[in-house]
Design a protein around this motif. Structure first.
Motif, short mmCIF file in Angstrom:
data_model
loop_
_atom_site.label_atom_id
_atom_site.label_comp_id
_atom_site.label_asym_id
_atom_site.label_seq_id
_atom_site.Cartn_x
_atom_site.Cartn_y
_atom_site.Cartn_z
N ASP A 121 0.80 -1.23 0.00
CA ASP A 121 0.00 0.00 0.00
C ASP A 121 0.83 1.28 0.00
O ASP A 121 0.31 2.37 0.22
N ALA A 122 2.14 1.17 -0.24
CA ALA A 122 2.98 2.38 -0.33
C ALA A 122 2.80 2.95 -1.74
O ALA A 122 3.34 2.41 -2.71
N ARG A 123 2.04 4.03 -1.86
CA ARG A 123 1.71 4.61 -3.16
C ARG A 123 2.68 5.74 -3.50
O ARG A 123 3.21 6.42 -2.61
N PRO A 124 2.89 5.97 -4.80
CA PRO A 124 3.73 7.09 -5.24
C PRO A 124 3.31 8.41 -4.62
O PRO A 124 2.10 8.71 -4.55
N THR A 125 4.30 9.19 -4.19
CA THR A 125 4.05 10.46 -3.51
C THR A 125 5.08 11.49 -3.95
O THR A 125 6.27 11.16 -4.06
#
Length: 794
Positions: free
Chosen positions: A269-273
């Protein structure tokens, strides 16, 4: 006590510290390595077999009491007593016993290196040390990077070319302890005397042909309690791995795309930021006019204000870029608002220390040199992954000071340090950048704000405009001479303040009472311990003055050395001319030490010094020493109009370095092939910093926004003839190498330019005054992505 419960075996090694002994200076550390402790031979060390289900060993290297000779070293040169590298090595000694080597049941050996691999090749050289002392194949040694371990104190700080120096003996001792333990276990298993056993390629054999692999012995060699043992390290003449050229152990993974960097990790669940950043350095958000509108954009999951700007989280980085460009933000001015190259230079000149109260009474040469801001961008953009929960946090990033990062992140999140886990990932370049943990701290803040894991990546424009920059500086030099003698040499270096909050400052504080520099502060201590005078130039002095803390600063493969040495070597050329001497012979005559003269003579020989060259071209030589290593370089440059003025799209062409010959003596080169690669990169850095690479400051922001307008050495300025010469090992111990090549190369290119044009350059890079590109807007902060990339194909 270290206890491992994962089915591995480890060992610890070290020198026996006599009661009451205190850490000493450079000479004391050297005597440690040879072990003057009672009952121990020159190469004998004490180590530990740790309590664990399989073999685990470690090294405890403690400084011995100063000898009478060491206490009476007569020298006015601080770096001959102790230099920056010695200080870092000394600081790492007390926790060396906490670093362990493990032997596994499958016959592999693992080691969690408490340093950061950022492309310099230390995982390979570390594996070589273990393979050498443990007699196992190199491909069976697994070197990973250790998570942040606060108990290591100063033993988990990567910088100042110190890794190989400080870990060379502890790693070898731990491996030697493991080797001895394996032989003892094999003696029982094979019913043989230890003296009749041979360990080779991970297999132990006896005189009658019996054999057993080290994997089969991993449990048998383990210990139920910690045991102190003594070991003998191999003599240099026995080396079969150390000193032999080796390919990098990660080369195949790197060229096939299988090597994992921070952005390659799959954290659930680590999404692009990404972050929408201010138009001026360190500006702050005033208000945002369209947060709800941007939240509704395709793929966007979260948008929110954080301390560094407006953060955006989305399904893809492309969607992040679209959202960042769409934000309408009102910004408050930053710390450098309104500042420009001109205003900063004026402030530097006002802060310059006097070079003398009276004019010199003898002939002299004097000049002031200017060095502009340079980008600290590495090839890998600044990035980090963070998963912050209410009671804990987990961070992944390429970090050279992970303990300091962990402390800062815990403080920012309001969590105890024990609740924060910091994983060190391999980095794609650093050059000092990854001593700072800006992305990791920012990712943690964003993850807490959104309540979700984030995969933060800075845009290249972010790194150029809001990242770390090598400070702008001036360096004033005066050298007095009479006849054939240089009577004195004074240098006053003035710089925008260098940020040392990454952990080196704490090292200086901890060892302040033992350093021969007095109470002069972090930057002054760093300066004095990293600069030396290699020439017999009579009375000499170097002083540092720093001013203006409004910029985000860092080193760029050398903190002060590139600028200081460039200014010094230009004055050396001027002195040679004034005294009617050849620049090479002048240096050779005044250099101190056989090693220094040897590298200089080697480049002159191989580079054909003094050959006839066309007008508008020239040769030059330069010398630089640091951290127990010496280097010299000969370059040839072409400054003819047809070369300088050749057309290059959106670029500054300028002169071209056509040949570079670089000779290096680092004492014992663990991996000569890796050393050669390091020196090649350093030569390219030196060419860039002399000719083309700089940031232009205007109205509180830098104009450069990516590699297309930050002109690191391009192919058209790369020398078609480049030769690196690794000199034969002159000592039994390694010296520093990571930063070594930059200063000498920068200086040699500057001197060659002066000889080819007849005018000594005083402002760097030489082409800083030519703005060859149209600056990209600062609002929005992220430039539009290229749409086709085909319109410039030739």
């Amino acid at each position: 006590m270290n206890v491992r419960r994962n089915g591995t075996f480890g060992a610890t090694t070290g020198v026996d510290r006599s009661p009451g002994s205190e850490p000493g200076a450079k000479s004391d550390v050297k005597s440690d390595a040879k072990s003057d402790a009672p009952g121990l031979g020159r190469r004998r060390f004490l180590g530990y077999v740790l309590a664990a289900p399989i073999l685990v060993t470690a090294a405890e290297i403690g400084p011995a009491a100063p000898t009478a000779d060491a206490a009476e070293i007569p020298s006015v040169e601080i770096t001959e007593l102790v230099d920056l590298n010695d200080v870092m090595t000394l600081a790492a000694l007390p926790t060396s016993n906490l670093i362990t080597i493990e032997v596994h049941k499958d016959g592999t050996v693992s080691f969690a290196l408490p340093r950061a691999e950022v492309g310099q090749g230390i995982t390979t050289s570390t594996a070589m040390l273990i393979a050498e002392e443990l007699d196992v194949p190199l491909d069976r040694v697994r070197v990973t990077l250790a998570d942040a371990r606060p108990e290591l104190l100063f033993n988990q700080l990567t910088g100042a070319s110190n890794t190989t120096i400080s870990t060379y003996t502890p790693i070898r001792v731990a491996a030697a302890v493991a080797r001895g333990r394996l032989l003892r276990a094999a003696a029982i298993a094979l019913d043989a005397a230890i003296t009749d056993l041979t360990l080779k390629a991970g297999v132990i054999t006896d005189l009658v042909g019996g054999s057993i692999g080290i994997g089969e012995l991993a449990e048998k060699a383990a210990s139920g309690k910690a045991q102190r043992v003594s070991v003998d390290l191999k003599e240099r003449g026995q080396f079969k791995v150390i000193g032999r050229p080796q390919n990098r152990i990660d080369a195949l993974a790197a060229v096939t795309g299988r090597k994992k960097f921070a952005m390659d990790l799959d954290v659930p669940d680590a999404r692009p930021t990404m972050v929408c950043r201010p138009p001026t350095i360190n500006g702050k958000v005033g208000s945002v006019a369209n947060l709800d509108e941007v939240r509704a954009m395709p793929g966007v999951t979260d948008v929110g204000v954080v301390s560094t700007g407006v953060a955006v989280r989305a399904r893809t980085f492309g969607q992040c870029i679209d959202a960042v460009r769409a934000l309408r933000v009102s910004w408050k001015p930053g710390a450098a608002a309104g500042k420009s190259d001109e205003s900063v230079l004026k402030k530097l000149r006002a802060a310059e220390l006097p070079i003398g109260l009276l004019p010199p009474l003898t002939p002299s040469v004097e000049e002031t040199f200017t060095f502009h801001f340079r980008s600290n961008s590495a090839l890998e953009p600044n990035c980090a992954i963070a998963d912050v929960r209410s009671d804990r946090a987990e961070i992944w990033s390429g970090l050279k000071a992970p303990i300091v990062a962990k402390q800062a992140i815990a403080a920012r999140l309001g969590l105890p340090q024990s609740a924060v886990t910091v994983h060190v990932t391999e980095g794609g370049g650093s050059f000092g950048r990854k001593l700072f943990f800006d992305a990791a701290l920012e990712a943690a803040e964003i993850s807490k704000e959104f309540g979700k894991p984030v995969k933060l990546m800075w845009h290249r424009a972010d790194d150029s405009r809001q990242g770390r920059a090598h400070p702008m500086a001036t360096s004033r030099v005066r050298a007095a001479y009479l006849g054939n003698t240089v009577l004195g040499f004074r240098q006053r270096h003035t710089s925008v303040s260098t940020d040392l909050s990454h952990g080196l400052g704490e090292v200086f504080t901890a060892l302040a009472a033992k350093l021969p520099v007095g109470d002069i502060g972090f930057s002054q201590t760093f300066f004095h311990l990293s600069q030396s005078m290699p020439y017999n130039f009579g009375a000499h002095s170097r002083l540092l003055s720093e001013t203006d803390k409004s910029f985000n600063t860092g080193s760029m493969r050398g903190v002060y050395s590139p600028d200081v040495v460039c200014a010094r070597e230009l004055i050396v050329d001027r002195l040679a001319a004034k005294m009617g001497k050849d620049p090479f012979r002048f240096r050779r005559d005044f250099l101190r030490g056989e090693r220094a003269r040897a590298v200089l003579e080697k480049v002159a020989e191989v580079g054909d010094w003094g050959r006839t060259m066309p007008a508008g071209t020239a040769q030059a030589v330069a010398f630089h020493s640091e951290y127990h290593s010496v280097s010299a370089v000969l370059v040839e440059i072409d400054c003819r109009p047809e070369t300088v003025d050749r057309p290059i799209r959106d670029g500054v062409t300028g002169p071209r370095v056509t040949k570079a010959v670089f000779a290096v003596d680092v004492g014992l080169a663990v991996n000569p092939r890796g050393l050669e690669a390091q020196m090649m990169g350093g030569v390219m850095d030196g060419i860039a910093q002399t000719l083309t690479s700089s940031l232009h400051l205007r109205d509180g922001h830098f104009l450069e926004a990516s590699w297309d307008n930050y002109f690191y050495t391009r192919q058209w300025n790369t020398p078609p003839e480049l030769k690196i010469i690794v000199m034969p090992s002159t000592t039994d111990e390694p010296g520093g190498a990571g930063e070594l090549a930059v200063a000498a190369s920068m200086a040699a290119v500057a001197c060659a330019y002066g000889r080819a044009t007849g005018t000594m350059p005083t402002s760097f890079p030489i082409n800083h005054g030519t703005l060859s590109f149209v600056p990209k807007p600062t609002v929005p902060p992220v430039p539009a992505s290229p749409t086709d990339g085909l319109d410039h194909v030739r």
